[in-house]
Design an enzyme around this catalytic site. Sequence first.
Site: not given
Ligand code: ARG
Ligand code: ZN
Ligand code: CA
Length: 247
Positions: A180, A155, A158-159, A186, A119, A220
């Site tokens: 933040v 996903t 996250h998006e 990290q 995504g 996930d």
């Molecule tokens: N690669 C994508 C981004 O940077 C989504 C990563 C989503 N990870 C997950 N575990 N679903 O936006």
């Molecule tokens: Zn991302």
């Molecule tokens: Ca931080």
Amino acid sequence: ADGSVEIPVVVNVVYNTTAENVSDARIAEQIAILNQDYSATNTDISKIPGEFQGVSSGDIKVKFRLVNTIRKKTTTKSWRTNDAMKKASSGGIDATSPTNYLNMWVVGKMTSQGQTILGYATFPESAGLWNDGVVIAAPFFGKTGASSPFNLGRTATHEVGHYLNLRHIWGDANCGNDLVDDTPTQTTANYGKPTYPLYNTCTGVQRSVMFMNYMDYVDDAAMFMFSAGQKTRIQSVVASSGARAGL
Ligand code: ARG
Ligand code: ZN
Ligand code: CA
């Protein structure tokens, strides 16, 4: 009544095969997952390690409500991250009033330089533009029938985090800054299902990284929290003076 902001969502399904034409039930499931993850009512919230429980976001007070689903069959079998799915003139679906609605596009398949893309999203700087919103590839959208290990609807969690102004937790650089304070610096992105605690080599950081944060790249099942500092960023962007006040 509880001070939550309710974000109206339009889901634009651009499909080639019938399997890519995700069902209404699957869309409802994805919206429910967003509501759980953003209110910290996800069933795996209890997995947060003790050292991070005090900085867990709790309820972010942003709710999602599906207001429309638009479907379109296309001859395009594979998409890129170039926004073509967001234009009717290139086989996609035009956004519905992006100032006022979170537009989500679901496409069958997406790649970038030969790699599968789960995504991608626009940041609040793009608020209201024709391409504003979130794109998810169908195999990683919702839960039932989704593709392991990205089959818990995260996903989208996250998006939508990016859409609401969150950066990757590693700051997209070696020991980078995600703006933040309560997320430990990290080294880089984490993948798979790391074991806690996980230390890294950034100067002055002597505690585990928060790889279980939705803004890392783990599977996930390995991500289950936002931090309080991330909640503050989200709340500022949806506030009446914020870039996403129109939602
Ligand atoms: N690669 C994508 C981004 O940077 C989504 C990563 C989503 N990870 C997950 N575990 N679903 O936006
Ligand atoms: Zn991302
Ligand atoms: Ca931080």
